[in-house]
Design an enzyme around this catalytic site. Structure first.
Site, short mmCIF file in Angstrom:
data_model
loop_
_atom_site.label_atom_id
_atom_site.label_comp_id
_atom_site.label_asym_id
_atom_site.label_seq_id
_atom_site.Cartn_x
_atom_site.Cartn_y
_atom_site.Cartn_z
CB CYS A 1 68.80 9.10 -9.10
SG CYS A 1 69.74 8.89 -10.67
CE LYS B 1 60.17 6.58 -15.01
NZ LYS B 1 60.95 5.75 -15.98
CB VAL C 1 66.76 11.61 -13.38
CG1 VAL C 1 65.44 12.06 -13.55
CG2 VAL C 1 66.64 10.45 -12.36
CD GLU D 1 72.15 7.75 -20.95
OE1 GLU D 1 73.04 7.10 -20.17
OE2 GLU D 1 71.26 7.05 -21.32
CB SER D 2 75.08 10.61 -15.43
OG SER D 2 75.83 9.48 -15.52
#
Length: 224
Positions: free
Chosen positions: A14, A41, A54, A71-72
């Site tokens: 990811c 999952k 993720v 949220e990155s």
């Protein structure tokens, strides 16, 4: 030993997880990393992640339940606000806002790049290649003398774009060369990011093999 107060819930491929990992490494934070199979999952993960995606960052609270961030960019900005190390945003509010705008620009840039890489037919590949190059053209116009997005200091914009550029060091070099042709500043930026320790160490050792296997599994035109 990993710091038990921070757990990054992850997937090995990811790019959004990589953003958080890069910032953690830039801040010299030790952390636990738990990978999740996104094709199956687990229930515990779905209970934690409102989006089913993720990364998640679990922040241990001494006298309360663990806090979960998702949220990155939100995770990255939390780390910037709470951890030491070199600042990853400028002090000036206008410059900071401009950089956040280019972080937002990364969302569709990543989408176009990813769809090109995973294209299974020539028409889609050509369309997404053109869209991705148009976005690179706009980045080229914004970049200065480098080596990083805003000059000499590695910052949040760099952490956000580095995972996208990583893909193009794995595919056929002739394809990558054609993608970045005519964009010397973007090409130099991409090389500087690839050389950064936090960027290199944000992924597992066999990342390139895993990504090639992903392309083969999805019967992408670029699969080797």
């Amino acid at each position: 030993m990993p710091d038990p107060s921070l757990t990054l819930i992850s997937h090995p491929l990811c790019p959004f997880v990589q953003r958080a990992a890069i910032v953690l490494l830039e801040k010299n934070m030790s952390f636990e990393r738990i990978n999740v199979d996104l094709s199956a999952k687990p229930d515990w993960f779905l209970a934690l992640s409102p989006t089913g995606k993720v990364p998640l960052l679990k922040v241990h609270q001494t006298d309360d339940e663990d806090a979960i961030l998702f949220e990155s960019v939100v995770i990255c900005e939390y780390l910037e606000e709470t951890q030491g190390g070199a600042a990853m945003y400028p002090d000036d509010a206008l410059l900071r806002a401009r950089q956040r705008a280019w972080i937002e620009f990364a969302t569709q840039t990543l989408a176009d790049g990813w769809q090109f890489l995973n294209a299974t037919d020539p028409a889609t590949a050509d369309a997404k290649r053109a869209a991705f190059r148009d976005r690179l053209r706009k980045l080229e116009a914004e970049l200065g003398s480098g080596p990083y997005f805003a000059g000499a200091a590695f910052g949040m914009v760099d952490a956000v774009y580095a995972p996208l550029f990583r893909y193009f060091s794995i595919i056929d070099p002739a394809v990558s060369q054609a993608i970045f042709e005519g964009f010397p500043r973007v090409s130099a930026w991409r090389a500087a990011l690839a050389a950064r320790a936090s960027v290199r160490n944000a992924v597992v050792a066999d990342y390139a093999d895993r990504f090639r296997a992903h392309l083969r599994q999805h019967q992408a035109l670029l699969a080797a």
